[in-house]
Design a protein around this motif. Sequence first.
Motif, PDB file in Angstrom:
ATOM      1  N   LYS A  33      -4.666   1.291  -1.141  1.00  0.00           N
ATOM      2  CA  LYS A  33      -4.281  -0.082  -1.462  1.00  0.00           C
ATOM      3  C   LYS A  33      -4.125  -0.287  -2.962  1.00  0.00           C
ATOM      4  O   LYS A  33      -3.241  -1.036  -3.403  1.00  0.00           O
ATOM      5  N   LYS A  51       0.859  -1.183   0.000  1.00  0.00           N
ATOM      6  CA  LYS A  51       0.000   0.000   0.000  1.00  0.00           C
ATOM      7  C   LYS A  51       0.896   1.234   0.000  1.00  0.00           C
ATOM      8  O   LYS A  51       2.124   1.134   0.132  1.00  0.00           O
ATOM      9  N   TRP A  66     -11.165  -1.691   4.112  1.00  0.00           N
ATOM     10  CA  TRP A  66     -10.842  -1.028   2.857  1.00  0.00           C
ATOM     11  C   TRP A  66     -12.129  -0.619   2.163  1.00  0.00           C
ATOM     12  O   TRP A  66     -13.052  -1.402   2.032  1.00  0.00           O
ATOM     13  N   ASN A  87      -8.376   3.572   2.902  1.00  0.00           N
ATOM     14  CA  ASN A  87      -9.005   3.773   4.205  1.00  0.00           C
ATOM     15  C   ASN A  87      -8.399   4.988   4.896  1.00  0.00           C
ATOM     16  O   ASN A  87      -7.358   5.508   4.474  1.00  0.00           O
TER      17      ASN A  87
END
Length: 348
Positions: free
Chosen positions: A335, A215, A303, A249
Motif C-alpha cells: 500500500k 496499491k 494492512w 499484506n
Amino acid sequence: MFASRLLLLLFCGYINADRSLHCDFDKLSLCDWRNDPQANNVWLEGIGDIRAYMDNINNTVRLLSRTYDRDIEETGCFSLTYTMYSNDNNAPILRIYQKPEYVSLENLVQLSEEAKKTYLIFEDSKNLREVSFNSVANLKKFKDNFQIIIEAMATSYFGFANIDKVAILQRSECDAAISAATNPDPLRCGFSNNFLCGWSNDPQASQNWNAGSEKIYAFLNKINDTVRLLSPTFDRGLQETGCFSLTYNIRVDYQEVLYPTLRVYQKPEYLPLDSFLELSEEAKKNYIILEPKTYTREVYKQWLNSVAVLKKYESDFQIIIEAISTTDFAALNIKSVAILQGSECTVA
C-alpha cells in the motif's frame, strides 16, 4: 479524486488574481512568463498548457518568471502541475530554481550542478507516461527579490514536458495545496494513479509488481517465483536519522501454512545489483533491514506496517523489496513505502 477537485478549486479561485502569480496558460498566453533565449529550445504555447519537445541529449528549455517582491518568499510556496515522458527509461530532468536578484541568470546557468543546488526548490526525473502530477515547494528565504526558473533537459534523443498550471501561493493556500499535491515522491509513495513513483521492477525477477489504483500487487504462481521492487538511488544523508516504512499484506491458498519470504534490503551504491544478487544467502544478510517472520491466517484481511532503521553506509543507497514464494500460490500487496526521518520514525 478529492485531491484533484481540491486543486481545481484552488486554481479556480485565482481567476481574478495577478496572472504572473497564478497562470493556467489559457488563450495561448504565458502570463508574463517568457522563454530564455540562451536555451537551445523553447516552451510552446498551447490552449490550457505549454509544452516542450526535446529531440537531442541535453536539449534544454527554460521558462522565466518576472521578478517578484522579496516579501512573497516569507510565507510563500510554488505550485506546478506537470507531466513528462520519453520513449525509453531516460526521462527529462525537470528542475525549478528560485534565483535571487543579486545572482544574474548568466551566472546561474554557468554554475556547477553542485552549486546550483543552492537555488533548487524542486527536481523530478521520472517517466510519468503523460500522467499529470502536482508538486508544491516552499520558497527559499534569500531576503531579496527573486525570479522562478523552470528548466527541462532531455537525457535521451526524445523527451517531452508539459506544464498545465503554475502558482505562487501564500500561507493557508500552501497548506491546502501541499495536502492535495500528487507529486510522485519516491521517498513517500502511496502507489496511487497506477504509478510507481520512480520505483521499478527488477527485470531479472520471474514476476512483476503490478500498479493498481491505490496499491501495487504481485502474484507468485510456483515455488521460488520471485518479485523485486527497486527504489531509485537515495542520498546517503537520509541514513543518519532515517528509517524505512512498509505497509503490506499477504495472501496464500487457505490450505497452506507457509508464507512467502518477504525481505527488504538496503544496498549501498558501490555494490552493483548483479553482484548483490549473486551473493550467498548468508552474505545477503548483511544488507537485510526488514524480514517479517510471523503471519496469521487473517493477514490478507488487514494492512500490516513494519519499520526498520536504515544502515549507515558511506555511500548513497538503494532499497530492494523482494518476495520469494515457498508454495504454489501467493498474492502480495504493498500500500505504501516511505523513508522517514527523526521523530517520524519513533511515531511510525
